[in-house]
Design an enzyme around this catalytic site. Sequence first.
Site: not given
Length: 631
Positions: A540, A563
């Site tokens: 990740h 994000r």
Amino acid sequence: GREGYEANAMYFYDKFADHPEYIRNLHFSYVVLLRALKKAYPILHKYEIRTGNIVDDETAMILLRRLLDSSILTSCSDVFTAFDESLMFRRDGEGGAGGGGGSGLSDADLKFPTSHNPEELITVQQNFKGVFHNVSSILDCVQCQQCKLHGKMAMLGYGTALKILFMTNEELIASSLSRNEIVAFINTIAKMSEAMKDVRELTHLYWTTNGSFPGTTGIQPLPADPLDAAVGAIASLANAGLITTEREVELVKMAVQGNQELLVLGKHYSTDLDKFFLLLKDIGSGDQFTQPDAIVVGTGLAGLAAALNILDRGGNVILVEKEHMLGGNSNKASSGINACCPNNSTDENTDYVESFIADTTKSAGSAAQPELINTLIQNSAEAVRFLKDRVGVDLSLVAQLGGHQHRRTHRPKNGMVGAEVIYGIQKAVKKFEKTGQVQIFTDTKVSNLLRADDGTVTGVAVEYLAGNEDDNPTELMAPNVILATGGFAADRTHESYLSKYRPELMRMPATAGSFSTGDGIGLATAAGAGLVDMDKVQVHPTGWVDPKDPSNPNKVLAAELMRGVGGVLINSDGERFCNELGTRAYVTDRILSHDPYFAEHHKWNKEHEIPTISLVLSSSAAQDGKKHVDH
């Protein structure tokens, strides 16, 4: 005198001995209903029951299909072909019964096979409406509201049967029958079935008491079907409050599974409930967990969802969890669950399945398996509905996150998705502890899969980590064992799967819990299972870094959510270096490319320090992601 309701064979004889046509009419009407049921098979077998209660809907559909697949619809086919429903409204060549409206059925509701003579069609239609008008008028005079309700339900049910039979196969489609008509139709069949059974039992009771009915040959009636007799007797005991709901469920399940002791008992004692109840105590233990239907190892979302689906279908489950709390890594999920397309959006960017497939295939790269991707995506909408409707999780917010062309990531308005889902689903599972359908073993580790001589897995051997082995069995047996134990990212020993398949990641931090040591993989391979894609360990791109302890191997995930709400990634030079909504593999590659060796060889050197980057958000984006940060 009698103090309660009981069968009165003499009263039955007094009412029906001189009127055998009443019994014949019952038989005739029952066959009409069964004919209609058989004709409507294609529609009803696919009919979806949607009341909002998933468990009740699923149970009702299973019972309906069991009725449609019962042997009576095929075994009586010769009798069915001998009937013509139009004859039931004819009176020795007379035309009509006087008729007109008032029945609630319009001319359009009455469709007839094209082989009928037009004049006969008009006659049958008039008689049909006239009969129902007369019955409706009589029912309006009934004072007992419950009696009136039952009567009108039966009238609608029988009318629906005739409507089905008078339609051609081309005209008979799902939309031609209303929900109320179908409900009334099935209920009327049930009531007629009970009446048929009552006639048989009362006849048998009178015969055993008085020898035979006048004019009969003295032949004893055929015994009831053992399964029907056993289930009927069990239901009677439950209705009388003599057995608990849990005991009723256990006994019915034993009967359906063909328990010979119970079926023999039902065959010979179903009409004597006192003796049936007395002898029933020796059958079954009342302990639902003498043999569970499945053992589920692991209590993340996969394990709990598997358990809940089994429990909702009447099964028994043992859950085994080596941690003290349920939930595993699923508790940590924060961004949401991807699904297409349960009303994801209403604008021109509306999501569609092909787009989701394309995004997933692109993300998987060379490892893409189209069949598995198709299965995942085609069932994704139903998965979200299951979490919303069955588990009760709020998933009303939908966002576009990394690697997706559309908004399809569902999360709650309040709280983090993982915590909310695990809280809801474990609550739903634990409700079955009250009925005895589920047992949950925490602080319990599975050490081995038990196998029969032919290799079949028959159960698990367990170790009790909290030291309570004296009070619990060390072997748990079941015909099905489900391994849902998660990954192996937290095991950094030299014998670990990570060391064997991805040694370059051994020093890379992980967000997985310390319990993620690949236990289930070891159990499965020891039992002969094969392995695939063990090197497909996902990295990740973002995790929170504690400035006071930046090299700590255990990190908290900085999820895609950060994000997705507008976060921007900045390197140590203050430069933005990627599209933050790209796939995880893409963003990870761009971050690691700040290391010169990785940029050149596209392989991580485990001796190097991992680049640290910054996540920058506007004030509004920070507010949208605040719950994740606080969590």
